[in-house]
Motif scaffolding. Structure first.
Motif, short mmCIF file in Angstrom:
data_model
loop_
_atom_site.label_atom_id
_atom_site.label_comp_id
_atom_site.label_asym_id
_atom_site.label_seq_id
_atom_site.Cartn_x
_atom_site.Cartn_y
_atom_site.Cartn_z
N GLY A 1 66.38 44.31 34.33
CA GLY A 1 65.91 43.62 33.14
C GLY A 1 67.05 43.40 32.15
O GLY A 1 67.90 44.28 31.97
N VAL A 2 67.08 42.22 31.53
CA VAL A 2 68.10 41.94 30.50
C VAL A 2 67.45 41.24 29.30
O VAL A 2 66.44 40.56 29.43
CB VAL A 2 69.25 41.05 31.03
CG1 VAL A 2 70.08 41.77 32.05
CG2 VAL A 2 68.73 39.74 31.61
N ASP A 3 68.02 41.49 28.14
CA ASP A 3 67.61 40.80 26.91
C ASP A 3 68.88 40.75 26.07
O ASP A 3 69.23 41.73 25.41
CB ASP A 3 66.50 41.59 26.21
CG ASP A 3 66.14 40.98 24.85
OD1 ASP A 3 66.85 40.06 24.40
OD2 ASP A 3 65.16 41.44 24.23
N CYS A 4 69.61 39.64 26.13
CA CYS A 4 70.92 39.60 25.47
C CYS A 4 71.38 38.17 25.30
O CYS A 4 70.70 37.23 25.70
CB CYS A 4 71.93 40.35 26.35
SG CYS A 4 72.06 39.67 28.00
N LEU B 1 75.41 38.67 28.56
CA LEU B 1 74.98 38.91 29.95
C LEU B 1 76.18 39.21 30.85
O LEU B 1 77.11 38.41 30.95
CB LEU B 1 74.22 37.69 30.48
CG LEU B 1 73.73 37.79 31.93
CD1 LEU B 1 72.70 38.91 32.06
CD2 LEU B 1 73.14 36.48 32.40
N ASP B 2 76.15 40.35 31.49
CA ASP B 2 77.28 40.80 32.30
C ASP B 2 76.84 40.94 33.75
O ASP B 2 76.58 42.04 34.24
CB ASP B 2 77.78 42.14 31.73
CG ASP B 2 79.14 42.52 32.29
OD1 ASP B 2 79.56 41.89 33.28
OD2 ASP B 2 79.77 43.44 31.74
#
Lengths: 318, 315
Positions: free
Chosen positions: B53-56, B142-143
């Motif tokens: 999960g991501v939020d960026c 995001l990485d």
């Protein structure tokens, strides 16, 4: 010579996902714990008396929704044989069936709670744990692994530790936890998934209840196969819970065990448990292919399902 | 809108190649999910896919702030029991809402990152594959590289590997962006181990695009590694036997692994073929392989003549 079109396949390189027969709704008529058993058959009768009208309601709602009124509704009943062992199937099951029959209820399927942890070589609970995808707090960019408290799952960011890290350091003032998808204010939930004493892991009640919901929704697969398909029982009820199949089909005419949606009729004392269940299921990633199978099937019969898994689960607290 | 991904490729940290059954265990990242293995024309094992999960913020060339929320798909692969990969990607789409939704919304769309607010696809594509490493000075961005790196580490740290790799060779990173449109492909070598790929394909995105990117990353890594080994051998600058000894790892571990487009769907093979024309991956590979073999042959000849000479001299 004309060009030859060659195709080549390798079974081990393909992903095969079995499909599962589905009802429209799976209704849980009850969930029996030791304390209920100890309270005697009257507690059971009371439960079934409360459930009966809701089953009739949900049946008629689906009959209106389905073309031709052919609603597929199956009923199930869960016995806790995980947190405490009591009685025997031979003694208990006939008593349950009798109490249900007094209110004109047919229990189509009976399941054992311990099967949600492990049964027939399939560790369903592990399988579900591996498919949890943590709800990321803002500024989660993938650069670090998700912050985890082993064995716990929450819906936001926990309070920072308030104890000083070093003896000389000043204690930080308390800061609140935050829910990720809050609307104005947070409702922060932190759920214990399991604990371990020595080598033995005990799954928590909400975690097993989450597995139970997924099983009823037909959304689990183990190596591409459908785990714990219902089994009809030959002969009488065994004297030991371990000898009882995970899910027993009691009614040969029953609609399929798994369904597009579920309804559980519960006492309000289960409200916190079900909030925890929803917290877990909100972070469960259903297999892409399984999602597609269910969507294709339901659309094929003109039913639009809710996109989100948690919206396919409903409750009546009475 | 577009799909962005990153593939990290490295030498499996084991003294020899690993068997198919070991591959299955090393890549078994998830209970109840099988590792997919194909054996023709080369053994290739692929782990089940996992989500992060991501939020960026998302990388943009204009440095404007664009927030993305959703999940990234990751998987690991082992080719020929020797080359390990960690690969991640996400489909970037516009969100219908202007705020973050409950997490279950995003899990109903595995592998999709939804953009809150306005953004142009070109800005994202350029931001992700541009010359500078994607990132923002003022915060988290995001990485995908870190995610892929962790998945590759997961393989490399498996207790089933002996961690005695026959030679040291750096990992390569391939960042890619795929969009729908007139077919085109652009592969760029950046500094050190960084590579980028811009791909435009007809029709909607399918996982076959990811397979192509991973296949290209594998072969780019093979080529890069063979070049490094040949360079380290210092052919012409060191005695023949010494140079050949330095070339031996290439013969033992790499030279049989070249199988371009083996796992690429037929409709995607023209992309590989166009890269074969320019810059010509296979052409360069063959020339390197010939060079290694010529060195071995020369050295064998030298040894043979030395032995014959010695035989004539002895009574």
């Amino acid at each position: 010579m004309t060009p030859v079109h060659a195709t080549f396949g390798e079974v081990a390189a393909e992903r095969r996902i079995a499909s599962v027969p589905l009802s429209h709704v799976s209704v849980e008529l009850g969930h029996l714990y030791m304390e209920d058993y100890e309270a005697g058959p009257d507690r059971l009768r009371e439960q079934f008396r409360r459930v009966a009208p809701w089953l009739a309601t949900v049946r008629s709602l689906w009959q209106e929704r389905v073309p031709g009124g052919r609603a597929r509704v199956s009923t199930c009943f869960l016995v806790d044989d995980y947190f405490s062992r009591f009685s025997t199937p031979a003694e208990l099951v006939p008593m349950v069936l009798e109490a249900a029959a007094e209110h004109d209820l047919t229990i189509d399927y009976l399941a054992r709670e311990s099967a949600c942890a492990q049964s027939g070589g399939v560790e369903l609970a592990r399988l579900v744990e591996d498919r949890l995808v943590d709800d990321p707090p803002p500024e989660t960019d993938g650069s670090r692994p998700p912050v985890k408290e082993t064995g716990w799952l929450c819906n936001g960011s926990r309070s920072p530790r308030t104890a000083p890290l070093q003896a000389m350091g000043k204690a930080r003032p308390w800061e609140p936890p935050a829910q990720n998808a809050k609307r104005g204010h947070s409702i922060f939930v932190d759920v214990e998934l399991w604990d371990e004493k020595g080598p033995r892991r005990t799954w928590s009640c909400p975690f097993l209840a989450a597995v139970w919901q997924l099983l009823r929704l037909g959304l689990l697969r183990s190596d591409g196969r459908v785990p714990l398909p219902p089994v009809a029982l030959d002969g009488g009820w065994p004297r030991d819970w371990d000898e009882l199949p995970a899910v027993v089909r009691l009614n040969p005419q029953a609609a399929p065990f798994s369904a597009y949606t579920t309804l559980s009729v519960l006492s309000p004392r289960f409200l916190p448990v079900e909030l925890a269940v929803r917290t877990i299921l909100s972070q469960f990633a259903v297999d892409d292919e399984v999602l597609r199978q269910v969507a294709t099937r339901s659309e094929g019969e003109g039913i639009r399902l809710e996109e989100e898994l948690v919206d396919r689960i409903s409750y009546v607290f009475v | 809108m577009l799909v962005m991904g990153e593939v990290h490729t490295g030498l499996l940290q084991n003294s020899g190649e690993i068997s198919e059954s070991t591959c299955r265990q090393v890549l078994g990242l998830m209970a109840g999910e099988t590792v997919r293995v194909s054996r023709r024309p080369i053994v290739h094992a692929l782990s089940p896919e996992r989500l992060t999960g991501v939020d960026c913020a998302l990388p943009t060339a204009s440095r404007s702030r664009v927030r993305g929320v959703g999940t990234v798909v990751s998987r690991c692969a082992v080719t020929g029991g020797r080359v390990a990969q960690g690969s991640s990607y996400a489909r970037v789409v516009r969100s219908e809402a202007d705020r973050r939704l409950p997490w279950s919304h995003y899990l109903a769309r595995p592998g999709v990152v939804e953009v809150l607010g306005k953004v142009k696809a070109a800005d994202l594509a350029e931001g992700f594959t541009g010359d500078t490493v994607p990132g923002r000075p003022d915060g988290a961005c995001l990485d995908l590289g870190a995610v892929s790196g962790r998945f590759l580490d997961l393989v490399q740290q498996s207790p089933l590997l002996d961690r005695r790799a026959p030679f040291k060779i750096p990992r390569t990173n391939l960042r890619w962006v795929a969009e729908t449109g007139e077919p085109s492909i652009r592969f760029t070598l950046h500094a050190e181990q960084e590579r980028t790929l811009r791909l435009t394909h007809p029709g909607p995105f399918t996982p076959a695009v990811v397979d192509l990117c991973e296949d290209l990353a594998t072969h780019d890594w093979l080529l890069t590694s063979l070049l490094v080994i040949v360079e380290r051998a210092r052919i012409g600058g060191t005695p023949g036997a010494q140079a050949v000894a330095r070339l031996a790892p290439a013969i033992d571990h790499l030279m049989h692994l070249w199988m371009p487009a083996a796992r690429v769907e037929e409709w995607m093979t023209p992309f590989w073929e166009s890269l074969e024309r320019r810059p010509g991956f296979t052409r360069q590979w063959r020339s390197l392989v010939d060079r290694v073999r010529d060195q071995v042959a020369m050295n064998t000849l030298a040894l043979l003549s030395a032995t014959a000479e010695a035989g004539r001299r002895s009574p």
